[in-house]
Design a protein around this motif. Sequence first.
Motif, PDB file in Angstrom:
ATOM      1  N   ARG A 120     -29.531 -28.132  29.574  1.00  0.00           N
ATOM      2  CA  ARG A 120     -29.952 -26.723  29.561  1.00  0.00           C
ATOM      3  C   ARG A 120     -28.807 -25.823  29.123  1.00  0.00           C
ATOM      4  O   ARG A 120     -28.990 -24.912  28.307  1.00  0.00           O
ATOM      5  N   ARG A 121     -27.613 -26.078  29.662  1.00  0.00           N
ATOM      6  CA  ARG A 121     -26.471 -25.237  29.301  1.00  0.00           C
ATOM      7  C   ARG A 121     -26.104 -25.382  27.834  1.00  0.00           C
ATOM      8  O   ARG A 121     -25.705 -24.427  27.185  1.00  0.00           O
ATOM      9  N   ALA A 122     -26.250 -26.602  27.317  1.00  0.00           N
ATOM     10  CA  ALA A 122     -25.892 -26.846  25.923  1.00  0.00           C
ATOM     11  C   ALA A 122     -26.992 -26.411  24.962  1.00  0.00           C
ATOM     12  O   ALA A 122     -26.755 -26.302  23.759  1.00  0.00           O
ATOM     13  N   GLY A 123     -28.202 -26.187  25.493  1.00  0.00           N
ATOM     14  CA  GLY A 123     -29.307 -25.814  24.625  1.00  0.00           C
ATOM     15  C   GLY A 123     -29.698 -26.923  23.686  1.00  0.00           C
ATOM     16  O   GLY A 123     -30.137 -26.681  22.561  1.00  0.00           O
ATOM     17  N   LEU A 124     -29.557 -28.175  24.155  1.00  0.00           N
ATOM     18  CA  LEU A 124     -29.802 -29.321  23.281  1.00  0.00           C
ATOM     19  C   LEU A 124     -30.963 -30.169  23.781  1.00  0.00           C
ATOM     20  O   LEU A 124     -30.982 -31.369  23.582  1.00  0.00           O
ATOM     21  N   ASN A 125     -31.931 -29.546  24.372  1.00  0.00           N
ATOM     22  CA  ASN A 125     -33.087 -30.303  24.827  1.00  0.00           C
ATOM     23  C   ASN A 125     -33.954 -30.752  23.668  1.00  0.00           C
ATOM     24  O   ASN A 125     -34.767 -31.655  23.796  1.00  0.00           O
ATOM     25  N   GLN A 126     -33.782 -30.128  22.532  1.00  0.00           N
ATOM     26  CA  GLN A 126     -34.512 -30.525  21.337  1.00  0.00           C
ATOM     27  C   GLN A 126     -33.517 -30.872  20.255  1.00  0.00           C
ATOM     28  O   GLN A 126     -32.408 -30.360  20.204  1.00  0.00           O
ATOM     29  N   GLN A 127     -33.937 -31.726  19.345  1.00  0.00           N
ATOM     30  CA  GLN A 127     -33.059 -32.194  18.269  1.00  0.00           C
ATOM     31  C   GLN A 127     -32.686 -31.053  17.343  1.00  0.00           C
ATOM     32  O   GLN A 127     -33.477 -30.149  17.077  1.00  0.00           O
ATOM     33  N   ASN A 128     -31.469 -31.059  16.874  1.00  0.00           N
ATOM     34  CA  ASN A 128     -31.000 -30.052  15.942  1.00  0.00           C
ATOM     35  C   ASN A 128     -31.882 -30.024  14.706  1.00  0.00           C
ATOM     36  O   ASN A 128     -32.023 -31.016  14.001  1.00  0.00           O
ATOM     37  N   GLU A 129     -32.485 -28.882  14.438  1.00  0.00           N
ATOM     38  CA  GLU A 129     -33.434 -28.791  13.330  1.00  0.00           C
ATOM     39  C   GLU A 129     -32.762 -28.968  11.974  1.00  0.00           C
ATOM     40  O   GLU A 129     -33.417 -29.269  10.993  1.00  0.00           O
ATOM     41  N   ASN A 130     -31.457 -28.745  11.907  1.00  0.00           N
ATOM     42  CA  ASN A 130     -30.777 -28.879  10.622  1.00  0.00           C
ATOM     43  C   ASN A 130     -30.457 -30.330  10.276  1.00  0.00           C
ATOM     44  O   ASN A 130     -30.065 -30.620   9.157  1.00  0.00           O
ATOM     45  N   GLN A 131     -30.598 -31.253  11.225  1.00  0.00           N
ATOM     46  CA  GLN A 131     -30.325 -32.657  10.965  1.00  0.00           C
ATOM     47  C   GLN A 131     -31.411 -33.242  10.066  1.00  0.00           C
ATOM     48  O   GLN A 131     -32.590 -33.147  10.365  1.00  0.00           O
ATOM     49  N   MET A 132     -31.006 -33.829   8.957  1.00  0.00           N
ATOM     50  CA  MET A 132     -31.969 -34.468   8.057  1.00  0.00           C
ATOM     51  C   MET A 132     -32.337 -35.835   8.603  1.00  0.00           C
ATOM     52  O   MET A 132     -31.475 -36.612   9.004  1.00  0.00           O
ATOM     53  N   GLN A 133     -33.627 -36.132   8.625  1.00  0.00           N
ATOM     54  CA  GLN A 133     -34.119 -37.433   9.059  1.00  0.00           C
ATOM     55  C   GLN A 133     -34.849 -38.097   7.904  1.00  0.00           C
ATOM     56  O   GLN A 133     -35.731 -37.495   7.297  1.00  0.00           O
ATOM     57  N   ALA A 134     -34.481 -39.323   7.604  1.00  0.00           N
ATOM     58  CA  ALA A 134     -35.139 -40.108   6.559  1.00  0.00           C
ATOM     59  C   ALA A 134     -35.859 -41.265   7.224  1.00  0.00           C
ATOM     60  O   ALA A 134     -35.232 -42.112   7.853  1.00  0.00           O
ATOM     61  N   LYS A 135     -37.176 -41.286   7.117  1.00  0.00           N
ATOM     62  CA  LYS A 135     -37.995 -42.292   7.781  1.00  0.00           C
ATOM     63  C   LYS A 135     -38.657 -43.181   6.738  1.00  0.00           C
ATOM     64  O   LYS A 135     -39.489 -42.724   5.958  1.00  0.00           O
ATOM     65  N   GLY A 136     -38.266 -44.463   6.743  1.00  0.00           N
ATOM     66  CA  GLY A 136     -38.812 -45.401   5.774  1.00  0.00           C
ATOM     67  C   GLY A 136     -39.588 -46.544   6.393  1.00  0.00           C
ATOM     68  O   GLY A 136     -40.232 -47.312   5.672  1.00  0.00           O
ATOM     69  N   LEU A 137     -39.545 -46.683   7.715  1.00  0.00           N
ATOM     70  CA  LEU A 137     -40.235 -47.782   8.389  1.00  0.00           C
ATOM     71  C   LEU A 137     -41.669 -47.381   8.719  1.00  0.00           C
ATOM     72  O   LEU A 137     -41.904 -46.547   9.597  1.00  0.00           O
ATOM     73  N   GLY A 138     -42.608 -47.953   7.978  1.00  0.00           N
ATOM     74  CA  GLY A 138     -44.010 -47.654   8.201  1.00  0.00           C
ATOM     75  C   GLY A 138     -44.459 -46.345   7.601  1.00  0.00           C
ATOM     76  O   GLY A 138     -45.627 -45.969   7.716  1.00  0.00           O
ATOM     77  N   THR A 139     -43.559 -45.633   6.957  1.00  0.00           N
ATOM     78  CA  THR A 139     -43.885 -44.355   6.355  1.00  0.00           C
ATOM     79  C   THR A 139     -42.883 -44.075   5.240  1.00  0.00           C
ATOM     80  O   THR A 139     -42.026 -44.911   4.946  1.00  0.00           O
ATOM     81  N   ALA A 140     -42.988 -42.934   4.601  1.00  0.00           N
ATOM     82  CA  ALA A 140     -42.019 -42.496   3.599  1.00  0.00           C
ATOM     83  C   ALA A 140     -41.923 -40.987   3.747  1.00  0.00           C
ATOM     84  O   ALA A 140     -42.695 -40.239   3.155  1.00  0.00           O
ATOM     85  N   GLN A 141     -40.970 -40.561   4.556  1.00  0.00           N
ATOM     86  CA  GLN A 141     -40.932 -39.157   4.946  1.00  0.00           C
ATOM     87  C   GLN A 141     -39.502 -38.705   5.165  1.00  0.00           C
ATOM     88  O   GLN A 141     -38.680 -39.444   5.701  1.00  0.00           O
ATOM     89  N   VAL A 142     -39.216 -37.488   4.735  1.00  0.00           N
ATOM     90  CA  VAL A 142     -37.912 -36.883   4.984  1.00  0.00           C
ATOM     91  C   VAL A 142     -38.148 -35.541   5.652  1.00  0.00           C
ATOM     92  O   VAL A 142     -38.960 -34.734   5.191  1.00  0.00           O
ATOM     93  N   ILE A 143     -37.456 -35.324   6.769  1.00  0.00           N
ATOM     94  CA  ILE A 143     -37.557 -34.059   7.499  1.00  0.00           C
ATOM     95  C   ILE A 143     -36.207 -33.365   7.421  1.00  0.00           C
ATOM     96  O   ILE A 143     -35.169 -33.957   7.712  1.00  0.00           O
ATOM     97  N   TRP A 144     -36.236 -32.125   7.005  1.00  0.00           N
ATOM     98  CA  TRP A 144     -34.991 -31.380   6.810  1.00  0.00           C
ATOM     99  C   TRP A 144     -35.197 -29.944   7.260  1.00  0.00           C
ATOM    100  O   TRP A 144     -36.206 -29.318   6.916  1.00  0.00           O
TER     101      TRP A 144
END
Length: 344
Positions: A120-144
């Motif tokens: 709570r103090r760090a405000g990190l209960n959710q993943q940093n939205e600026n982090q790019m995620q590349a998902k290739g297992l079972g899908t083909a998706q990039v979240i940025w």
Amino acid sequence: MPRILVVDDDAAILKLVSVILSRAGHEVRTSTHPVEALDLLKVFTPDLVISDVVMPYMTGLEFLEKIRANEQLASLPFMLLSSHAERGDVRRGMNLGADDYLPKPFTPQDLTGAIDARLRRAGLNQQNENQMQAKGLGTAQVIWKGSTVTWVSRKALELFFYLLEHKEVTSWEAAEALWPEKDEARASSLFHTTLHRLRRSLSNESVVSTNRRYALASDLNPEYDVQRFELLAAQAEQGSLGLEELRELVAQYGNYLPGTDSPWADDVRARLEQKQLTLLGIAARAATAAGRDRDAAQFHQRALAIDPMSEHDWQGLAKALDTIGDPRARLAAQREAWWAVDLD
């Protein structure tokens, strides 16, 4: 779901903390050695690191120093676990940049309360939205930047994943991989067109070129699920993962970049398939050793869905089913697949 990395050379402590935090709704990764944890942090970005202080070869304080010295990891919230006899080390840890500490022994309520407060103090209960995620297992998706990337073309997405896999390539290497059926001139033209579309989908600076070699820009630093899967698979092969962690890991597997038919993607699929078969074998053995024969049967069945010629898995499946009194043991002994029927 907050993600937490726990580092401790005591396997019993690791197991205890993992169970407590998993039940509290956290995604947990564990490591018995800070050096191994540093490798894991290359592909797994947690919301919080929890580390013991006294460990062989590298202490928790040295581990903290290395994290704080890494530009990409420097801001990670870090909590120390310490016995009462280590208060001096704790003070030094706080001076080095630790955010909190929890004395041993602790209760489940102590642990979850301290972690919830820190998140709570760090405000990190959710993943940093600026982090790019590349998902290739079972899908083909990039979240940025919190959104799914809309690609100008399917080949632009494929080129992105090809660069992820190969780090740095020449235009000809990429052209030959993505358009093997085209002649050199046509393949080269297609590469440059697709490169332009990739940059339009992300940014003009997303791919850099040096001496006619191309690579993704270093500041993108995508979290790539394949790298994470393979790193955890290596830990599993070293015996570092428990049964529940193995179960979660094999569940992450999926067909790589579905809809992509390039030979390079087939090579990645073959590599990952072999990793999955190895993991299923490890998981089946762990389940059998724990007296979880139904789980062992499920792991053997999943392996046979990939490789129906695996005699070892047929034998393991028949034995596990026979142990739990499942009548399908007879079908397994006769090498008959019934995969439309769930083991549950």
